[in-house]
Design an enzyme around this catalytic site. Structure first.
Site, PDB file in Angstrom:
ATOM      1  N   LYS A 183       0.827  -1.265  -0.039  1.00 12.59           N
ATOM      2  CA  LYS A 183      -0.237   0.026  -0.117  1.00 12.59           C
ATOM      3  C   LYS A 183       0.705   0.985   0.415  1.00 12.59           C
ATOM      4  O   LYS A 183       1.818   1.565   1.258  1.00 12.59           O
ATOM      5  CB  LYS A 183      -0.938  -0.113   1.035  1.00 12.59           C
ATOM      6  CG  LYS A 183      -2.070   0.587   1.298  1.00 12.59           C
ATOM      7  CD  LYS A 183      -2.501   2.082   0.891  1.00 12.59           C
ATOM      8  CE  LYS A 183      -1.711   3.329   1.543  1.00 12.59           C
ATOM      9  NZ  LYS A 183      -2.083   4.429   1.702  1.00 12.59           N
ATOM     10  N   GLU A 196       9.314   1.325  11.455  1.00  5.77           N
ATOM     11  CA  GLU A 196      10.466   2.767  11.520  1.00  5.77           C
ATOM     12  C   GLU A 196       9.288   4.321  11.048  1.00  5.77           C
ATOM     13  O   GLU A 196       9.115   4.073  10.576  1.00  5.77           O
ATOM     14  CB  GLU A 196      11.028   1.895  10.020  1.00  5.77           C
ATOM     15  CG  GLU A 196      12.376   2.917   9.871  1.00  5.77           C
ATOM     16  CD  GLU A 196      12.168   4.385   9.717  1.00  5.77           C
ATOM     17  OE1 GLU A 196      11.531   5.876  10.230  1.00  5.77           O
ATOM     18  OE2 GLU A 196      12.430   4.800   8.268  1.00  5.77           O
ATOM     19  N   CYS A 231      13.229  10.442   7.407  1.00  7.25           N
ATOM     20  CA  CYS A 231      12.898   9.964   9.011  1.00  7.25           C
ATOM     21  C   CYS A 231      14.402  10.441  10.039  1.00  7.25           C
ATOM     22  O   CYS A 231      14.443  10.409  11.176  1.00  7.25           O
ATOM     23  CB  CYS A 231      12.713   8.271   8.957  1.00  7.25           C
ATOM     24  SG  CYS A 231      13.742   7.918   7.753  1.00  7.25           S
ATOM     25  N   GLU A 275       9.505  15.582  16.451  1.00  7.62           N
ATOM     26  CA  GLU A 275       9.976  15.829  15.364  1.00  7.62           C
ATOM     27  C   GLU A 275       8.952  16.843  14.046  1.00  7.62           C
ATOM     28  O   GLU A 275       7.883  16.549  13.948  1.00  7.62           O
ATOM     29  CB  GLU A 275       9.666  14.312  14.140  1.00  7.62           C
ATOM     30  CG  GLU A 275      10.237  13.689  12.600  1.00  7.62           C
ATOM     31  CD  GLU A 275       9.915  12.941  12.393  1.00  7.62           C
ATOM     32  OE1 GLU A 275       9.205  11.600  12.318  1.00  7.62           O
ATOM     33  OE2 GLU A 275      11.046  11.736  11.882  1.00  7.62           O
TER      34      GLU A 275
HETATM   35  O1  TXE Z   1       2.359   9.558   7.822  1.00  8.71           O
HETATM   36  P1  TXE Z   1       1.306   8.564   7.762  1.00  8.71           P
HETATM   37  P2  TXE Z   1       1.500  11.155   7.014  1.00  8.71           P
HETATM   38  C1  TXE Z   1       5.518  10.942  10.202  1.00  8.71           C
HETATM   39  C2  TXE Z   1       6.603  12.588   9.698  1.00  8.71           C
HETATM   40  C3  TXE Z   1       4.860  13.524   9.221  1.00  8.71           C
HETATM   41  C4  TXE Z   1       3.666  12.552   9.627  1.00  8.71           C
HETATM   42  C5  TXE Z   1       2.500  12.564   9.721  1.00  8.71           C
HETATM   43  O2  TXE Z   1       6.690  13.380  11.595  1.00  8.71           O
HETATM   44  O3  TXE Z   1       4.779  14.855   9.532  1.00  8.71           O
HETATM   45  O4  TXE Z   1       4.241  11.262  10.075  1.00  8.71           O
HETATM   46  O5  TXE Z   1       2.746  12.010   8.391  1.00  8.71           O
HETATM   47  C6  TXE Z   1      -0.444   4.480   5.830  1.00  8.71           C
HETATM   48  N1  TXE Z   1      -3.653   1.998   9.138  1.00  8.71           N
HETATM   49  N2  TXE Z   1       6.253  10.272   9.293  1.00  8.71           N
HETATM   50  O6  TXE Z   1       0.260  11.844   7.656  1.00  8.71           O
HETATM   51  O7  TXE Z   1      -0.512   8.471   8.811  1.00  8.71           O
HETATM   52  C7  TXE Z   1      -1.107   6.087   4.879  1.00  8.71           C
HETATM   53  O8  TXE Z   1      -1.458   6.119   3.915  1.00  8.71           O
HETATM   54  C8  TXE Z   1      -3.201   1.427   8.174  1.00  8.71           C
HETATM   55  C9  TXE Z   1       7.821   9.960   9.219  1.00  8.71           C
HETATM   56  O9  TXE Z   1       1.711  11.017   5.608  1.00  8.71           O
HETATM   57  O10 TXE Z   1       2.108   7.604   9.178  1.00  8.71           O
HETATM   58  C10 TXE Z   1       1.001   6.048   4.072  1.00  8.71           C
HETATM   59  O11 TXE Z   1       0.991   5.100   3.697  1.00  8.71           O
HETATM   60  N3  TXE Z   1      -2.105   2.481   7.044  1.00  8.71           N
HETATM   61  C11 TXE Z   1       8.369   9.045   8.189  1.00  8.71           C
HETATM   62  C12 TXE Z   1       1.616   5.507   5.547  1.00  8.71           C
HETATM   63  O12 TXE Z   1       0.851   4.521   6.444  1.00  8.71           O
HETATM   64  C13 TXE Z   1      -1.939   3.711   7.495  1.00  8.71           C
HETATM   65  C14 TXE Z   1       7.475   9.219   6.173  1.00  8.71           C
HETATM   66  C15 TXE Z   1       2.041   6.115   6.421  1.00  8.71           C
HETATM   67  O13 TXE Z   1       1.478   7.993   6.485  1.00  8.71           O
HETATM   68  C16 TXE Z   1      -3.054   4.504   8.207  1.00  8.71           C
HETATM   69  C17 TXE Z   1       6.033   9.564   6.900  1.00  8.71           C
HETATM   70  C18 TXE Z   1      -4.131   3.309   9.177  1.00  8.71           C
HETATM   71  N4  TXE Z   1      -4.965   3.674   9.872  1.00  8.71           N
HETATM   72  C19 TXE Z   1       5.996  10.251   8.086  1.00  8.71           C
HETATM   73  N5  TXE Z   1      -3.050   5.557   7.985  1.00  8.71           N
HETATM   74  C20 TXE Z   1       9.128   8.128   8.350  1.00  8.71           C
HETATM   75  N6  TXE Z   1       9.776   7.489   9.581  1.00  8.71           N
HETATM   76  O14 TXE Z   1      10.329   8.150   7.866  1.00  8.71           O
HETATM   77  C21 TXE Z   1      -2.170   6.463   7.534  1.00  8.71           C
HETATM   78  N7  TXE Z   1      -1.948   5.097   7.147  1.00  8.71           N
END
Ligand code: TXE
Length: 490
Positions: free
Chosen positions: A184, A259, A293, A392
């Site tokens: 996904k 992660e 990250c 972060e």
């Molecule tokens: O993250 P999400 P978002 C952090 C970073 C950023 C914040 C928000 O601080 O500002 O997260 O970003 C999927 N069940 N990182 O909102 O929600 C979503 O579709 C299953 C750090 O984009 O965590 C996407 O594919 N999946 C980071 C993925 O999760 C779900 C990288 C990440 O989205 C879901 C990105 C659910 N309920 C953001 N809800 C890093 N570690 O590098 C969302 N998703």
């Protein structure tokens, strides 16, 4: 005209899911608009995957695992991955331009991501038949073998910041280990993953080994995380969503690697080679607009050189420009408006806390007006307890905090809930080892900073940064479990 960005991609691309080797629309026909962060324009449309789509993809993966894909030898799987690596590498320009447009990364960075993806596929492809089990000495009358076996069907929830790299490290390892996969991608950056999956079909991956369901996290993502047919999950994203994914996995009693980002410190001692350090310290937060990250988002500087380092970093920050990705700026736009507002929200809260900006860069004059640009911003000094030191931001925002001695440096570096990466800058070899080994993080860099690089290097977090390891051989092991066979022969 400034607002026209002419990257070589079609503006009206429509993409479907890939399930069981077929391109299919969402079960209810719903689509999502894909806006380019470069200028906010409608750029493509993707399927808004449903729980029924995820179910179909999991079933297709199971059929592949029990069928054509599962019957391949490790060497054959490895060869397919190597072929895919070559196909990806031959399309650096095409994939790089697509990523740059979809994600907003400077073209140079997007192409580097393509090369890294090819390397992940090559690394895991060549490792597929080198993952050996063990023989355990036991009773003289018994032979004990421990074999490494795939989990079965693995689910991969990928974020938007490095879609190709994270796909490579996670899906590449899972496929090499023999799992069939359901991916996904993030709703804001699905296009290169769809393209790579199409290439996988072209090079001969059996149908169902690699399935892609695009769509929203709360629907497609949640359905994948909670699907009882999934045997193992890999998630990279926010801690909040990580909790939801892990909770869903727990209900099905399956493992998960998480992660979840970081607040990584760069510790600069007063004997550091500053000429070497400065460009790296700045790049560690500017790369990918700080949406990394392992971004080096905190500078911890020994008090005696604090002012000099802050002045030198400020000078570099003032020269930085966010701009359109095809103009090779220092950084591109944020991924979407929500992320732009999130970063701006942190800057507003910092000012409410009484912090004043020490230095900031700018936004290039020709940056399209509808894009999600944020000027790089540097604050110094910032108290260790402040919001900007603890949370972060995931944007081009750097803070600097002074420290007195080694003990304080270690305390501050380890003083957030996160623990992903750290940098240590000193010419004292004993100190670099001592301090490096005191860091409660998954990766420590001494007199350098990888900021996410390193296909071969195990990577992952402590604490709020998550658990499990990806990348390197360790990442391959993670996508397997063991079966112990006890054979009585006497
Ligand atoms: O993250 P999400 P978002 C952090 C970073 C950023 C914040 C928000 O601080 O500002 O997260 O970003 C999927 N069940 N990182 O909102 O929600 C979503 O579709 C299953 C750090 O984009 O965590 C996407 O594919 N999946 C980071 C993925 O999760 C779900 C990288 C990440 O989205 C879901 C990105 C659910 N309920 C953001 N809800 C890093 N570690 O590098 C969302 N998703």
């Amino acid at each position: 005209m400034n607002d026209q960005v002419s990257l070589n991609v079609s503006p009206d691309m429509v993409h479907q899911n890939l399930i069981g080797g077929r391109n299919v629309p969402a079960s209810d026909g719903a689509m999502l608009d894909v806006l380019s962060p470069v200028d906010g324009s409608l750029f493509a449309r993707i399927a808004s995957g449903t729980a029924a789509d995820v179910d179909a993809a999991v079933k297709a993966a199971r059929a592949a695992f029990e069928g054509a894909w599962g019957k391949l030898t490790a060497t054959e799987r490895g060869r397919l991955l190597m072929k895919l690596a070559a196909a990806v590498e031959a399309r650096v320009d095409e994939l790089g331009e697509l990523e740059s447009r979809d994600n907003g990364k400077p073209l140079r960075q997007a192409k580097a991501d393509v090369v890294a993806l090819a390397r992940y596929l090559e690394f895991y492809g060549s490792a597929a038949d080198k993952l050996h089990g063990e023989v355990i000495p036991y009773l003289n009358t018994h032979f004990i073998g421990v074999e490494r076996v795939p989990h079965g069907v693995t689910g991969h929830i990928v974020p938007w910041n490095y879609p190709m790299q994270i796909f490579g490290r996670s899906v590449g390892a899972a496929l090499a280990a023999g799992n069939a996969t359901v991916v996904k991608p993030a709703e804001d950056a699905s296009l290169t993953i769809l393209r790579v999956a199409a290439l996988a079909r072209e090079v001969g991956f059996p149908d169902g080994a690699l399935n892609i369901v695009t769509g929203l996290g709360r629907t497609a993502g949640a359905a994948l995380a909670g699907h009882p047919g999934i045997d193992f999950l890999s998630f990279t994203g926010s801690p909040e969503t990580g909790t939801a994914v892990q909770t869903a996995a727990a209900r099905n009693h399956v493992g998960v690697t998480l992660e979840l980002g970081g607040k990584s410190a760069q510790v600069v001692f007063d004997d550091a080679d500053l000429e070497r350090a400065l460009p790296v310290l700045v790049n560690a937060i500017i790369q990918n607009g700080g949406q990394t990250c392992s971004a080096g988002s905190r500078l911890l500087i020994q008090r005696g050189i604090f002012k000099d380092v802050v002045d030198a970093v400020s000078e570099r920050f003032r020269a930085l420009k966010a701009g359109r990705p095809d103009a090779e700026p220092d950084l591109g736009p944020m991924i979407n408006q929500a992320q732009q507002r999130r970063v701006q929200g942190y800057l507003d809260r910092a000012s409410q806390e009484g912090l004043t900006v020490t230095a900031s860069g700018g936004i290039a004059a020709d940056a399209p007006k509808g894009g999600y640009y944020v000027a790089p911003t540097f604050f110094a000094p910032v108290a260790h307890e402040s919001l900007l030191s603890q949370e972060e931001v995931f944007g081009p925002v750097l803070v600097a905090t002074p420290f007195e001695d080694e003990a304080e440096a270690i305390r501050l570096a380890n003083g957030t809930p996160y623990g992903l990466a750290a940098g240590v800058w000193t010419r004292d070899a004993m100190r670099s080892t001592r301090v490096g080994r005191a860091m409660r993080v998954g990766q420590v860099f001494v007199n350098c900073y990888g900021a996410g690089g390193g296909i071969e290097l195990p990577f992952g977090g402590f604490g709020r940064s998550g658990h499990g390891r990806e990348k390197g051989f360790e990442g391959l092991v993670e996508f397997t479990t063991t079966r112990t066979i006890v054979i009585a022969h006497g």
